[in-house]
Design a protein around this motif. Structure first.
Motif, PDB file in Angstrom:
ATOM      1  N   GLN A 112       0.839  -1.212   0.000  1.00  0.00           N
ATOM      2  CA  GLN A 112       0.000   0.000   0.000  1.00  0.00           C
ATOM      3  C   GLN A 112       0.874   1.261   0.000  1.00  0.00           C
ATOM      4  O   GLN A 112       0.614   2.204  -0.749  1.00  0.00           O
ATOM      5  CB  GLN A 112      -0.907   0.023   1.237  1.00  0.00           C
ATOM      6  N   ALA A 113       1.878   1.270   0.856  1.00  0.00           N
ATOM      7  CA  ALA A 113       2.771   2.439   0.940  1.00  0.00           C
ATOM      8  C   ALA A 113       3.507   2.655  -0.381  1.00  0.00           C
ATOM      9  O   ALA A 113       3.689   3.802  -0.815  1.00  0.00           O
ATOM     10  CB  ALA A 113       3.769   2.254   2.086  1.00  0.00           C
ATOM     11  N   GLN A 114       3.916   1.557  -1.044  1.00  0.00           N
ATOM     12  CA  GLN A 114       4.619   1.694  -2.322  1.00  0.00           C
ATOM     13  C   GLN A 114       3.688   2.263  -3.389  1.00  0.00           C
ATOM     14  O   GLN A 114       4.103   3.085  -4.209  1.00  0.00           O
ATOM     15  CB  GLN A 114       5.206   0.354  -2.770  1.00  0.00           C
ATOM     16  N   TYR A 115       2.417   1.834  -3.378  1.00  0.00           N
ATOM     17  CA  TYR A 115       1.448   2.412  -4.319  1.00  0.00           C
ATOM     18  C   TYR A 115       1.284   3.914  -4.061  1.00  0.00           C
ATOM     19  O   TYR A 115       1.220   4.710  -5.004  1.00  0.00           O
ATOM     20  CB  TYR A 115       0.084   1.720  -4.219  1.00  0.00           C
ATOM     21  N   ARG A 116       1.234   4.311  -2.794  1.00  0.00           N
ATOM     22  CA  ARG A 116       1.124   5.747  -2.487  1.00  0.00           C
ATOM     23  C   ARG A 116       2.350   6.507  -2.977  1.00  0.00           C
ATOM     24  O   ARG A 116       2.226   7.618  -3.515  1.00  0.00           O
ATOM     25  CB  ARG A 116       0.906   5.959  -0.985  1.00  0.00           C
ATOM     26  N   LEU A 117       3.535   5.913  -2.821  1.00  0.00           N
ATOM     27  CA  LEU A 117       4.755   6.561  -3.321  1.00  0.00           C
ATOM     28  C   LEU A 117       4.719   6.694  -4.839  1.00  0.00           C
ATOM     29  O   LEU A 117       5.149   7.714  -5.384  1.00  0.00           O
ATOM     30  CB  LEU A 117       5.995   5.779  -2.874  1.00  0.00           C
ATOM     31  N   LEU A 118       4.209   5.679  -5.520  1.00  0.00           N
ATOM     32  CA  LEU A 118       4.051   5.752  -6.980  1.00  0.00           C
ATOM     33  C   LEU A 118       3.091   6.875  -7.348  1.00  0.00           C
ATOM     34  O   LEU A 118       3.359   7.651  -8.277  1.00  0.00           O
ATOM     35  CB  LEU A 118       3.495   4.435  -7.526  1.00  0.00           C
ATOM     36  N   GLU A 119       1.978   6.958  -6.641  1.00  0.00           N
ATOM     37  CA  GLU A 119       1.004   8.029  -6.916  1.00  0.00           C
ATOM     38  C   GLU A 119       1.608   9.399  -6.651  1.00  0.00           C
ATOM     39  O   GLU A 119       1.391  10.338  -7.427  1.00  0.00           O
ATOM     40  CB  GLU A 119      -0.253   7.844  -6.049  1.00  0.00           C
ATOM     41  N   ASP A 120       2.376   9.506  -5.581  1.00  0.00           N
ATOM     42  CA  ASP A 120       3.017  10.792  -5.272  1.00  0.00           C
ATOM     43  C   ASP A 120       4.012  11.183  -6.358  1.00  0.00           C
ATOM     44  O   ASP A 120       4.102  12.349  -6.740  1.00  0.00           O
ATOM     45  CB  ASP A 120       3.739  10.736  -3.921  1.00  0.00           C
ATOM     46  N   ALA A 121       4.765  10.216  -6.860  1.00  0.00           N
ATOM     47  CA  ALA A 121       5.797  10.498  -7.855  1.00  0.00           C
ATOM     48  C   ALA A 121       5.219  10.717  -9.250  1.00  0.00           C
ATOM     49  O   ALA A 121       5.633  11.633  -9.968  1.00  0.00           O
ATOM     50  CB  ALA A 121       6.818   9.356  -7.890  1.00  0.00           C
ATOM     51  N   LEU A 122       4.266   9.873  -9.647  1.00  0.00           N
ATOM     52  CA  LEU A 122       3.739   9.919 -11.016  1.00  0.00           C
ATOM     53  C   LEU A 122       2.427  10.683 -11.135  1.00  0.00           C
ATOM     54  O   LEU A 122       2.029  11.036 -12.242  1.00  0.00           O
ATOM     55  CB  LEU A 122       3.538   8.495 -11.548  1.00  0.00           C
ATOM     56  N   GLY A 123       1.780  10.870 -10.031  1.00  0.00           N
ATOM     57  CA  GLY A 123       0.484  11.532 -10.036  1.00  0.00           C
ATOM     58  C   GLY A 123      -0.646  10.516  -9.918  1.00  0.00           C
ATOM     59  O   GLY A 123      -0.679   9.535 -10.660  1.00  0.00           O
ATOM     60  N   LYS A 124      -1.527  10.764  -8.975  1.00  0.00           N
ATOM     61  CA  LYS A 124      -2.664   9.874  -8.758  1.00  0.00           C
ATOM     62  C   LYS A 124      -3.527   9.792 -10.014  1.00  0.00           C
ATOM     63  O   LYS A 124      -4.056   8.730 -10.352  1.00  0.00           O
ATOM     64  CB  LYS A 124      -3.489  10.366  -7.565  1.00  0.00           C
ATOM     65  N   GLU A 125      -3.644  10.913 -10.724  1.00  0.00           N
ATOM     66  CA  GLU A 125      -4.458  10.966 -11.937  1.00  0.00           C
ATOM     67  C   GLU A 125      -3.913  10.024 -13.008  1.00  0.00           C
ATOM     68  O   GLU A 125      -4.673   9.317 -13.663  1.00  0.00           O
ATOM     69  CB  GLU A 125      -4.543  12.392 -12.494  1.00  0.00           C
ATOM     70  N   LEU A 126      -2.589  10.014 -13.181  1.00  0.00           N
ATOM     71  CA  LEU A 126      -1.983   9.141 -14.186  1.00  0.00           C
ATOM     72  C   LEU A 126      -2.229   7.673 -13.835  1.00  0.00           C
ATOM     73  O   LEU A 126      -2.597   6.880 -14.706  1.00  0.00           O
ATOM     74  CB  LEU A 126      -0.479   9.404 -14.312  1.00  0.00           C
ATOM     75  N   ILE A 127      -2.050   7.324 -12.573  1.00  0.00           N
ATOM     76  CA  ILE A 127      -2.275   5.936 -12.149  1.00  0.00           C
ATOM     77  C   ILE A 127      -3.739   5.557 -12.405  1.00  0.00           C
ATOM     78  O   ILE A 127      -4.021   4.474 -12.934  1.00  0.00           O
ATOM     79  CB  ILE A 127      -1.905   5.742 -10.660  1.00  0.00           C
ATOM     80  N   GLN A 128      -4.676   6.433 -12.099  1.00  0.00           N
ATOM     81  CA  GLN A 128      -6.094   6.149 -12.345  1.00  0.00           C
ATOM     82  C   GLN A 128      -6.376   6.021 -13.845  1.00  0.00           C
ATOM     83  O   GLN A 128      -7.147   5.159 -14.267  1.00  0.00           O
ATOM     84  CB  GLN A 128      -6.992   7.231 -11.720  1.00  0.00           C
ATOM     85  N   GLU A 129      -5.747   6.877 -14.655  1.00  0.00           N
ATOM     86  CA  GLU A 129      -5.915   6.784 -16.112  1.00  0.00           C
ATOM     87  C   GLU A 129      -5.418   5.437 -16.634  1.00  0.00           C
ATOM     88  O   GLU A 129      -6.056   4.832 -17.495  1.00  0.00           O
ATOM     89  CB  GLU A 129      -5.141   7.909 -16.813  1.00  0.00           C
ATOM     90  N   VAL A 130      -4.282   4.996 -16.120  1.00  0.00           N
ATOM     91  CA  VAL A 130      -3.725   3.713 -16.553  1.00  0.00           C
ATOM     92  C   VAL A 130      -4.706   2.591 -16.215  1.00  0.00           C
ATOM     93  O   VAL A 130      -5.004   1.742 -17.053  1.00  0.00           O
ATOM     94  CB  VAL A 130      -2.338   3.456 -15.926  1.00  0.00           C
ATOM     95  N   TYR A 131      -5.222   2.600 -14.976  1.00  0.00           N
ATOM     96  CA  TYR A 131      -6.223   1.592 -14.587  1.00  0.00           C
ATOM     97  C   TYR A 131      -7.409   1.620 -15.552  1.00  0.00           C
ATOM     98  O   TYR A 131      -7.873   0.582 -16.018  1.00  0.00           O
ATOM     99  CB  TYR A 131      -6.749   1.843 -13.173  1.00  0.00           C
ATOM    100  N   GLN A 132      -7.918   2.808 -15.847  1.00  0.00           N
ATOM    101  CA  GLN A 132      -9.094   2.938 -16.707  1.00  0.00           C
ATOM    102  C   GLN A 132      -8.818   2.440 -18.127  1.00  0.00           C
ATOM    103  O   GLN A 132      -9.634   1.727 -18.710  1.00  0.00           O
ATOM    104  CB  GLN A 132      -9.577   4.389 -16.726  1.00  0.00           C
ATOM    105  N   VAL A 133      -7.689   2.811 -18.682  1.00  0.00           N
ATOM    106  CA  VAL A 133      -7.358   2.399 -20.052  1.00  0.00           C
ATOM    107  C   VAL A 133      -7.161   0.889 -20.121  1.00  0.00           C
ATOM    108  O   VAL A 133      -7.670   0.232 -21.038  1.00  0.00           O
ATOM    109  CB  VAL A 133      -6.118   3.156 -20.580  1.00  0.00           C
ATOM    110  N   VAL A 134      -6.452   0.326 -19.156  1.00  0.00           N
ATOM    111  CA  VAL A 134      -6.237  -1.122 -19.153  1.00  0.00           C
ATOM    112  C   VAL A 134      -7.570  -1.849 -18.980  1.00  0.00           C
ATOM    113  O   VAL A 134      -7.850  -2.833 -19.678  1.00  0.00           O
ATOM    114  CB  VAL A 134      -5.207  -1.539 -18.077  1.00  0.00           C
ATOM    115  N   ASP A 135      -8.413  -1.371 -18.068  1.00  0.00           N
ATOM    116  CA  ASP A 135      -9.744  -1.979 -17.887  1.00  0.00           C
ATOM    117  C   ASP A 135     -10.543  -1.921 -19.181  1.00  0.00           C
ATOM    118  O   ASP A 135     -11.167  -2.908 -19.580  1.00  0.00           O
ATOM    119  CB  ASP A 135     -10.519  -1.287 -16.763  1.00  0.00           C
ATOM    120  N   LYS A 136     -10.523  -0.777 -19.866  1.00  0.00           N
ATOM    121  CA  LYS A 136     -11.245  -0.634 -21.144  1.00  0.00           C
ATOM    122  C   LYS A 136     -10.724  -1.624 -22.180  1.00  0.00           C
ATOM    123  O   LYS A 136     -11.499  -2.247 -22.900  1.00  0.00           O
ATOM    124  CB  LYS A 136     -11.081   0.787 -21.707  1.00  0.00           C
ATOM    125  N   LEU A 137      -9.409  -1.751 -22.260  1.00  0.00           N
ATOM    126  CA  LEU A 137      -8.801  -2.668 -23.218  1.00  0.00           C
ATOM    127  C   LEU A 137      -9.217  -4.113 -22.927  1.00  0.00           C
ATOM    128  O   LEU A 137      -9.608  -4.847 -23.833  1.00  0.00           O
ATOM    129  CB  LEU A 137      -7.277  -2.544 -23.196  1.00  0.00           C
TER     130      LEU A 137
END
Length: 166
Positions: A112-137
């Motif tokens: 969980q902490a590593q995911y938060r660090l990823l969101e902090d570094a890359l942006g929560k919005e980008l991580i959510q976009e990736v989830y959405q695009v992969v789910d759509k695909l």
């Protein structure tokens, strides 16, 4: 004839993205003495309680021959329990052992902490976009029939030779 392919290599990009993301989680997995396949199985069992091996194969994308060995090692480590189904002794259910549950409980806050660090570094919005695009695909691949290109006969010089039985 133009031999270049104008499309980017999407499967290779997914593999590269997987590796780029996994490098953030691999130290956690290694710290607990697990392989990536073992962690995928532990995490999946923590989310599904118990599964049959074929279900683990589907969810974790592990080939059945590989899974048999991985589950045997995990059973030897005492992190999973395999039991025969009472109504059909040919079928097996796999679930976390208390030791497996304890490992997941220790790893979960770190993941969980590593995911938060990823969101902090890359942006929560980008991580959510990736989830959405992969789910759509994935949904599109399941709901839309994509035709396959017709394959030509191979020139004899290009065909692989069948292995000899010797």
């Amino acid at each position: 004839m133009d031999r270049r392919i104008s499309y980017r290599n999407l499967p290779q990009l997914f593999l590269k993205a997987r590796e780029e993301l996994l490098c953030h989680f691999r130290p956690i997995i290694n710290h607990f003495g697990l392989t990536e396949q073992q962690w995928r199985i532990l995490r999946t069992l923590s989310e599904h309680e118990q599964l049959e091996p074929r279900e683990i194969c589907e969810i974790c994308h592990i080939l059945s021959p590989s899974l048999a060995g991985v589950l045997a090692r995990m059973d030897d480590l005492g992190v999973v329990i395999r039991s025969r189904m009472p109504e059909d002794q040919r079928r097996v259910l796999v679930r976390l052992s208390p030791k497996g549950e304890a490992i997941v409980a220790q790893m979960a806050p770190l993941v969980q902490a590593q995911y938060r660090l990823l969101e902090d570094a890359l942006g929560k919005e980008l991580i959510q976009e990736v989830y959405q695009v992969v789910d759509k695909l994935l949904i599109a691949q399941q709901t839309t029939r994509v035709p396959r290109v017709a394959l030509p006969e191979l020139d004899a010089s290009l065909a692989r030779e069948a292995p000899s039985g010797e």
